[in-house]
Design a protein around this motif. Structure first.
Motif, PDB file in Angstrom:
ATOM      1  N   LEU A 104       1.418 -14.574   1.805  1.00  0.00           N
ATOM      2  CA  LEU A 104       0.526 -13.900   0.856  1.00  0.00           C
ATOM      3  C   LEU A 104       1.127 -12.582   0.389  1.00  0.00           C
ATOM      4  CD1 LEU A 104      -3.046 -14.390   2.427  1.00  0.00           C
ATOM      5  CD2 LEU A 104      -2.097 -15.508   0.392  1.00  0.00           C
ATOM      6  N   ALA A 105       1.746 -11.849   1.316  1.00  0.00           N
ATOM      7  CA  ALA A 105       2.352 -10.566   0.959  1.00  0.00           C
ATOM      8  C   ALA A 105       3.513 -10.745  -0.013  1.00  0.00           C
ATOM      9  CB  ALA A 105       2.827  -9.838   2.218  1.00  0.00           C
ATOM     10  N   VAL A 106       4.281 -11.823   0.146  1.00  0.00           N
ATOM     11  CA  VAL A 106       5.373 -12.095  -0.793  1.00  0.00           C
ATOM     12  C   VAL A 106       4.813 -12.293  -2.199  1.00  0.00           C
ATOM     13  CG1 VAL A 106       7.123 -13.782  -1.460  1.00  0.00           C
ATOM     14  CG2 VAL A 106       6.961 -13.054   0.923  1.00  0.00           C
ATOM     15  N   PHE A 107       3.786 -13.127  -2.307  1.00  0.00           N
ATOM     16  CA  PHE A 107       3.185 -13.363  -3.618  1.00  0.00           C
ATOM     17  C   PHE A 107       2.502 -12.100  -4.154  1.00  0.00           C
ATOM     18  CE2 PHE A 107       3.417 -17.840  -2.187  1.00  0.00           C
ATOM     19  CZ  PHE A 107       4.065 -18.378  -3.296  1.00  0.00           C
ATOM     20  N   GLY A 108       1.901 -11.331  -3.246  1.00  0.00           N
ATOM     21  CA  GLY A 108       1.280 -10.079  -3.670  1.00  0.00           C
ATOM     22  C   GLY A 108       2.299  -9.085  -4.192  1.00  0.00           C
ATOM     23  N   THR A 109       3.447  -9.017  -3.540  1.00  0.00           N
ATOM     24  CA  THR A 109       4.513  -8.118  -3.991  1.00  0.00           C
ATOM     25  C   THR A 109       5.002  -8.522  -5.379  1.00  0.00           C
ATOM     26  OG1 THR A 109       5.209  -7.794  -1.688  1.00  0.00           O
ATOM     27  CG2 THR A 109       6.778  -7.164  -3.403  1.00  0.00           C
ATOM     28  N   ILE A 110       5.199  -9.814  -5.572  1.00  0.00           N
ATOM     29  CA  ILE A 110       5.620 -10.303  -6.894  1.00  0.00           C
ATOM     30  C   ILE A 110       4.557  -9.980  -7.941  1.00  0.00           C
ATOM     31  CG2 ILE A 110       6.163 -12.370  -8.231  1.00  0.00           C
ATOM     32  CD1 ILE A 110       7.333 -13.564  -5.620  1.00  0.00           C
ATOM     33  N   ALA A 111       3.296 -10.211  -7.585  1.00  0.00           N
ATOM     34  CA  ALA A 111       2.204  -9.931  -8.530  1.00  0.00           C
ATOM     35  C   ALA A 111       2.132  -8.447  -8.879  1.00  0.00           C
ATOM     36  CB  ALA A 111       0.873 -10.397  -7.935  1.00  0.00           C
ATOM     37  N   SER A 112       2.504  -7.578  -7.941  1.00  0.00           N
ATOM     38  CA  SER A 112       2.425  -6.134  -8.203  1.00  0.00           C
ATOM     39  C   SER A 112       3.292  -5.730  -9.386  1.00  0.00           C
ATOM     40  CB  SER A 112       2.838  -5.352  -6.956  1.00  0.00           C
ATOM     41  OG  SER A 112       4.248  -5.377  -6.762  1.00  0.00           O
ATOM     42  N   GLY A 113       4.448  -6.395  -9.529  1.00  0.00           N
ATOM     43  CA  GLY A 113       5.311  -6.079 -10.659  1.00  0.00           C
ATOM     44  C   GLY A 113       4.658  -6.423 -11.986  1.00  0.00           C
ATOM     45  N   TRP A 114       3.995  -7.572 -12.024  1.00  0.00           N
ATOM     46  CA  TRP A 114       3.291  -7.996 -13.250  1.00  0.00           C
ATOM     47  C   TRP A 114       2.127  -7.071 -13.549  1.00  0.00           C
ATOM     48  CZ3 TRP A 114      -1.646  -9.694 -14.440  1.00  0.00           C
ATOM     49  CH2 TRP A 114      -1.791 -10.342 -15.676  1.00  0.00           C
ATOM     50  N   ILE A 115       1.356  -6.704 -12.509  1.00  0.00           N
ATOM     51  CA  ILE A 115       0.188  -5.840 -12.694  1.00  0.00           C
ATOM     52  C   ILE A 115       0.616  -4.445 -13.151  1.00  0.00           C
ATOM     53  CG2 ILE A 115      -1.724  -4.704 -11.504  1.00  0.00           C
ATOM     54  CD1 ILE A 115      -1.804  -7.178  -9.635  1.00  0.00           C
ATOM     55  N   ALA A 116       1.592  -3.868 -12.460  1.00  0.00           N
ATOM     56  CA  ALA A 116       1.989  -2.493 -12.763  1.00  0.00           C
ATOM     57  C   ALA A 116       2.634  -2.366 -14.138  1.00  0.00           C
ATOM     58  CB  ALA A 116       2.948  -1.982 -11.688  1.00  0.00           C
ATOM     59  N   LEU A 131      -1.468  -5.394   1.344  1.00  0.00           N
ATOM     60  CA  LEU A 131      -0.173  -4.778   1.603  1.00  0.00           C
ATOM     61  C   LEU A 131       0.862  -5.211   0.574  1.00  0.00           C
ATOM     62  CD1 LEU A 131       1.683  -3.101   3.480  1.00  0.00           C
ATOM     63  CD2 LEU A 131       2.133  -5.219   4.745  1.00  0.00           C
ATOM     64  N   GLY A 132       0.868  -6.507   0.239  1.00  0.00           N
ATOM     65  CA  GLY A 132       1.855  -6.996  -0.715  1.00  0.00           C
ATOM     66  C   GLY A 132       1.760  -6.298  -2.055  1.00  0.00           C
ATOM     67  N   VAL A 133       0.547  -6.184  -2.593  1.00  0.00           N
ATOM     68  CA  VAL A 133       0.384  -5.569  -3.915  1.00  0.00           C
ATOM     69  C   VAL A 133       0.640  -4.072  -3.860  1.00  0.00           C
ATOM     70  CG1 VAL A 133      -1.152  -5.287  -5.886  1.00  0.00           C
ATOM     71  CG2 VAL A 133      -1.301  -7.351  -4.500  1.00  0.00           C
ATOM     72  N   SER A 134       0.148  -3.405  -2.803  1.00  0.00           N
ATOM     73  CA  SER A 134       0.312  -1.948  -2.730  1.00  0.00           C
ATOM     74  C   SER A 134       1.750  -1.568  -2.399  1.00  0.00           C
ATOM     75  CB  SER A 134      -0.641  -1.363  -1.690  1.00  0.00           C
ATOM     76  OG  SER A 134      -0.356  -1.864  -0.392  1.00  0.00           O
ATOM     77  N   TYR A 135       2.335  -2.255  -1.416  1.00  0.00           N
ATOM     78  CA  TYR A 135       3.704  -1.916  -1.019  1.00  0.00           C
ATOM     79  C   TYR A 135       4.705  -2.292  -2.105  1.00  0.00           C
ATOM     80  CZ  TYR A 135       7.906  -1.556   1.826  1.00  0.00           C
ATOM     81  OH  TYR A 135       9.141  -1.209   2.301  1.00  0.00           O
ATOM     82  N   GLY A 136       4.364  -3.297  -2.901  1.00  0.00           N
ATOM     83  CA  GLY A 136       5.272  -3.700  -3.979  1.00  0.00           C
ATOM     84  C   GLY A 136       5.578  -2.596  -4.957  1.00  0.00           C
ATOM     85  N   GLN A 137       4.661  -1.624  -5.101  1.00  0.00           N
ATOM     86  CA  GLN A 137       4.876  -0.516  -6.029  1.00  0.00           C
ATOM     87  C   GLN A 137       4.907   0.843  -5.324  1.00  0.00           C
ATOM     88  OE1 GLN A 137       5.651  -1.034  -9.270  1.00  0.00           O
ATOM     89  NE2 GLN A 137       5.612  -3.192  -8.654  1.00  0.00           N
TER      90      GLN A 137
END
Length: 444
Positions: free
Chosen positions: A307-319, A364-370
């Motif tokens: 989930l964190a991997v996908f969240g990290t990837i999604a963070s780039g799209w969101i940000a 964590l994935g989305v927040s740590y991604g950025q």
């Protein structure tokens, strides 16, 4: 380039020139290759750290601290766990000096050799029953060396990616370096899960736990050559020089840009505080209370890492759509809400504990991604290389170094509400730092 910049240009040593000659026939370094180097490099480093973190719960209390109770043994291991984060800024300072004198290739080779040697040293340590207190001292020494090495392994690839990324895709490229964390944890947890399921407790504590440390050394060797293929090429060198990314001395860095370093460190604090709250702490809390089997917890954490991997990837799209700082602030608020439910979830049934892990990993994935580079655009261009490294060092130190120790110690003695307080303090620091940064930008 100005004369002052000429004076700080990294010399090319004979060793580094030999390394460059092995890649002389390579064409221009492509962004995709840089991205691969970033992911491989960060994943290998995080794997080392997560192997130690997981072993601090499952192994070290029994192998190195058998004279203590289970709780006290884990707390003692977590004290040593923090040593690497304390050493990391000093490693950055030392290896920036090495780079100025002997080049990037030499710096990276020495740093990763030190990291691998320290990791293998841990694997070869005798037990407390064999060597007594000396084995604990050696474990602490190797952990400090890991911290020095991680500080020295900064290669500037994330900064180079950020400078060369299309303006509308910068957050996407910034996310790539952060992918190494969930990937590193995924591999480390999977390896420990395999060993726990395959071996008896006696075999696992007798010799099986040493295997991940040897694997970490092998991964570091592969990562070293993967990164050297990039960092010693003339194309990479020219790209760094064109970006004016220089190994500035730490004293000058703190004097000229210290406020940016500390604002950047605190701006990422909510994410870094959450980091060990969903990776190492739940494993220790559940192990201490024996509310679930270890292999069940590791299995859930593996799902969480995905989930964190996908969240990290999604963070780039969101940000890229709402802005990096808006994303970091929004996720900090969500982490604050999550913190309020921590006592109920972790002190509940196995299903509630699993929900804590899975939701925590997703956040964590989305927040740590950025989280990395939240305010690094504030650095003057020539300070960004060293500034990004030191900002990361201090973010880890302030946000994550003592998280497992503080969370487990306070929770076991005073209750899980203190985990909520810990996470909320990180949220407050993040929001204040972002507000201060916005005010400074407005005043410029």
């Amino acid at each position: 380039m100005s004369s002052s910049q000429d004076q700080t240009t990294t010399p090319v040593t004979t060793l580094e020139q030999d390394l460059r000659n092995t890649t002389a026939d390579r064409s221009k370094v492509a962004p995709g290759e840089i991205a691969v180097g970033v992911v491989i490099g960060r994943a290998s480093e995080y794997f080392d750290f997560f192997v130690f973190g997981i072993a601090s719960v499952l192994v070290f209390p029994y192998v190195f601290f058998p004279f203590l109770g289970r709780l006290e043994g884990m707390l003692a291991a977590f004290i040593i766990f923090s040593f690497a984060f304390l050493a990391r800024p000093f490693g950055t300072a030392l290896f920036m000096t090495i780079q100025r004198h002997w080049g990037r290739g030499v710096k990276l080779t020495v740093a990763l050799f030190m990291l691998g040697t320290a990791t293998v040293g841990m694997a070869l340590l005798p037990t407390y029953d064999t060597l007594g207190v000396w084995t604990i001292l050696l474990l602490a020494l190797f952990r400090i060396l890991q911290g020095f090495a991680l500080g020295g392994s900064w290669d500037g690839l994330p900064s180079l990616l950020a400078l060369n990324a299309p303006r509308h895709r910068r957050s996407w490229y910034a996310m790539l370096g952060q992918l190494g964390a969930p990937i590193g944890f995924l591999v480390a947890a999977a390896l420990f899960l395999y060993l726990v399921l395959s071996l008896s407790s006696e075999d696992f504590l007798g010799w099986g736990w040493r295997y991940p440390f040897f694997v970490a050394f092998a991964i570091n060797v592969v990562a070293l050559f993967a990164r050297l293929r990039l960092v010693v090429t003339d194309e990479y060198t020219r790209a760094l020089e064109e970006g004016e990314l220089e190994p500035i001395g730490t004293r000058e860095m703190l004097r000229r840009q210290g406020y940016n370093i500390f604002i950047g460190s605190f701006a990422a604090l909510a994410s870094y505080a959450l980091f060990h709250m969903v990776t190492i702490f739940p494993l220790s809390w559940i192990s201490f209370n024996e509310s679930q089997s270890i292999h069940d917890v590791l299995g859930v954490q593996l799902a969480g890492a995905v989930l964190a991997v996908f969240g990290t990837i999604a963070s780039g799209w969101i940000a890229d759509r709402i802005g990096k700082r808006t994303t970091v602030a929004l996720l900090a608020c969500l982490i604050g809400v999550f913190a309020l439910f921590t006592p109920m979830l972790l002190d509940g049934s196995p299903i509630q504990q699993d929900a804590f892990i899975l939701i925590g990993f997703a956040l964590l994935g989305v927040s740590y991604g950025q989280a990395a580079g939240t305010v690094t655009t504030n650095f003057e261009r020539r300070f960004r290389y060293t500034g990004a490294a030191l900002t990361s060092d201090f973010a880890w130190l302030f946000g994550a170094a003592f998280a497992p120790l503080v969370a487990l110690g306070l929770s076991a003695n005073f209750g899980l509400a203190y985990v909520s307080v810990y996470l909320l303090s990180g949220v407050v620091c993040t929001l204040l730092a972002l507000r201060i940064n916005k005010s400074l930008e407005a005043s410029d």
